[in-house]
Design a protein around this motif. Sequence first.
Motif, PDB file in Angstrom:
ATOM      1  N   VAL A 133      10.553  64.025  97.648  1.00 34.52           N
ATOM      2  CA  VAL A 133      11.438  62.864  97.497  1.00 34.52           C
ATOM      3  C   VAL A 133      12.893  63.296  97.558  1.00 34.52           C
ATOM      4  CG1 VAL A 133      12.193  61.034  95.927  1.00 34.52           C
ATOM      5  CG2 VAL A 133       9.757  61.517  96.193  1.00 34.52           C
ATOM      6  N   ILE A 134      13.225  64.374  96.865  1.00 31.40           N
ATOM      7  CA  ILE A 134      14.600  64.887  96.866  1.00 31.40           C
ATOM      8  C   ILE A 134      15.025  65.262  98.274  1.00 31.40           C
ATOM      9  CG2 ILE A 134      16.059  66.817  96.121  1.00 31.40           C
ATOM     10  CD1 ILE A 134      14.449  66.830  93.489  1.00 31.40           C
ATOM     11  N   ARG A 135      14.118  65.876  99.020  1.00 34.15           N
ATOM     12  CA  ARG A 135      14.425  66.271 100.388  1.00 34.15           C
ATOM     13  C   ARG A 135      14.671  65.050 101.272  1.00 34.15           C
ATOM     14  NH1 ARG A 135      17.126  69.635 103.241  1.00 34.15           N
ATOM     15  NH2 ARG A 135      16.390  69.792 105.371  1.00 34.15           N
ATOM     16  N   ILE A 136      13.839  64.029 101.125  1.00 35.61           N
ATOM     17  CA  ILE A 136      14.026  62.801 101.910  1.00 35.61           C
ATOM     18  C   ILE A 136      15.370  62.152 101.573  1.00 35.61           C
ATOM     19  CG2 ILE A 136      13.154  60.457 102.280  1.00 35.61           C
ATOM     20  CD1 ILE A 136      10.338  61.558 101.887  1.00 35.61           C
ATOM     21  N   LYS A 137      15.725  62.157 100.287  1.00 32.42           N
ATOM     22  CA  LYS A 137      17.011  61.585  99.873  1.00 32.42           C
ATOM     23  C   LYS A 137      18.175  62.313 100.540  1.00 32.42           C
ATOM     24  CE  LYS A 137      17.581  60.798  95.475  1.00 32.42           C
ATOM     25  NZ  LYS A 137      17.484  60.977  93.990  1.00 32.42           N
ATOM     26  N   GLU A 138      18.082  63.631 100.608  1.00 40.26           N
ATOM     27  CA  GLU A 138      19.137  64.409 101.262  1.00 40.26           C
ATOM     28  C   GLU A 138      19.252  64.041 102.735  1.00 40.26           C
ATOM     29  OE1 GLU A 138      18.021  68.419 100.538  1.00 40.26           O
ATOM     30  OE2 GLU A 138      18.659  68.417  98.434  1.00 40.26           O
ATOM     31  N   ASN A 139      18.110  63.861 103.382  1.00 39.10           N
ATOM     32  CA  ASN A 139      18.111  63.495 104.799  1.00 39.10           C
ATOM     33  C   ASN A 139      18.660  62.089 105.002  1.00 39.10           C
ATOM     34  OD1 ASN A 139      17.092  65.892 105.812  1.00 39.10           O
ATOM     35  ND2 ASN A 139      14.967  65.273 105.598  1.00 39.10           N
ATOM     36  N   ILE A 140      18.309  61.165 104.096  1.00 40.42           N
ATOM     37  CA  ILE A 140      18.807  59.798 104.201  1.00 40.42           C
ATOM     38  C   ILE A 140      20.325  59.770 104.074  1.00 40.42           C
ATOM     39  CG2 ILE A 140      18.869  57.551 103.024  1.00 40.42           C
ATOM     40  CD1 ILE A 140      15.917  57.962 102.334  1.00 40.42           C
ATOM     41  N   LYS A 141      20.865  60.585 103.168  1.00 39.20           N
ATOM     42  CA  LYS A 141      22.318  60.626 102.981  1.00 39.20           C
ATOM     43  C   LYS A 141      23.030  61.107 104.241  1.00 39.20           C
ATOM     44  CE  LYS A 141      22.055  61.472  97.992  1.00 39.20           C
ATOM     45  NZ  LYS A 141      22.256  62.489  96.910  1.00 39.20           N
ATOM     46  N   LYS A 142      22.379  62.001 104.979  1.00 40.91           N
ATOM     47  CA  LYS A 142      22.975  62.513 106.219  1.00 40.91           C
ATOM     48  C   LYS A 142      22.740  61.561 107.376  1.00 40.91           C
ATOM     49  CE  LYS A 142      20.848  66.493 105.881  1.00 40.91           C
ATOM     50  NZ  LYS A 142      20.369  67.867 106.213  1.00 40.91           N
ATOM     51  N   ASN A 143      21.493  61.110 107.530  1.00 38.21           N
ATOM     52  CA  ASN A 143      21.122  60.201 108.613  1.00 38.21           C
ATOM     53  C   ASN A 143      20.044  59.259 108.101  1.00 38.21           C
ATOM     54  OD1 ASN A 143      22.564  61.402 111.064  1.00 38.21           O
ATOM     55  ND2 ASN A 143      21.410  63.184 110.342  1.00 38.21           N
ATOM     56  N   ASN A 144      20.427  58.010 107.859  1.00 35.87           N
ATOM     57  CA  ASN A 144      19.465  57.041 107.340  1.00 35.87           C
ATOM     58  C   ASN A 144      18.632  56.493 108.504  1.00 35.87           C
ATOM     59  OD1 ASN A 144      18.014  55.017 106.149  1.00 35.87           O
ATOM     60  ND2 ASN A 144      19.737  54.150 105.030  1.00 35.87           N
ATOM     61  N   LEU A 145      17.402  57.005 108.611  1.00 33.05           N
ATOM     62  CA  LEU A 145      16.512  56.590 109.690  1.00 33.05           C
ATOM     63  C   LEU A 145      15.309  55.810 109.154  1.00 33.05           C
ATOM     64  CD1 LEU A 145      16.475  59.923 111.758  1.00 33.05           C
ATOM     65  CD2 LEU A 145      17.974  57.944 112.053  1.00 33.05           C
TER      66      LEU A 145
END
Length: 257
Positions: free
Chosen positions: A41-53
């Motif tokens: 979940v933490i990893r997905i949050k980091e990715n969303i902050k960079k590129n919300n896909l």
Amino acid sequence: MSSPFENLEVSATIYKVYPHDSLYNELKHEFRNRNINNTHVIRIKENIKKNNLLHLQPIIVQVREEGNIFIIDGQHRAEAALSLGLPFHILEDSSTEIVNLLNTYQKNWSLSNFVDFWANNEETSHAYNMYKQYKKENLVSNSVLIAIFNKSSQYVQVTWEFKDGKLKYDSFNRDHIKDTLLKIRRVQRCPTNPTLDINVLDRKPFQLALLEAFENTTFDFEKFLDNLKRSRHRFNILAKKTDYTKEIFRIERKRKS
């Protein structure tokens, strides 16, 4: 100009759920799905902050008894969106066996897939092609080689960075990589009693235990290698990294008889 899709049939509808919608906090988890992995979940949050896909991969849901809505696929994405207070997208599917089908046919990229992808990217090609070369020339797992490139036996966090194209190969780690791989090869070729099984030589826990020993400033590698030639070892009957580590230091600390 007309759309090239205007004559195509619409086969599904994706809904966008905003934080102010009543549905936002009412999705329930399907009991047959995996438990929530907080690290994921933490990893997905980091990715969303960079590129919300999130709009490209909707959360699949089913409406069941009494109008309850269950997440069939995407519970980690939903958890990440909720934590960030962001809208997410849902797609309804009523198939009774969809949970099994999704888990059967979905296949995530392997680490080798990420290597090939970044090796063909101009900005990251040098580091990842050097990685491919070292991987080809040495009997090491991907996780171990990633750890070596990052100069740490703690490979979990750096594996995420590796997938993001952040692998380094420069003055920071070049000599360390060559030196560490040479040590591993010397262990793999060392005459031992009994002979080290091939499945031990390329086993990730064994190699990570070696890396942990190399990081210890008190560890005498030459003494360990010399003692390994003269001593009976238990590596072939071990399986856990902690047990391999204990055996490595037991042999290294032996006195000559």
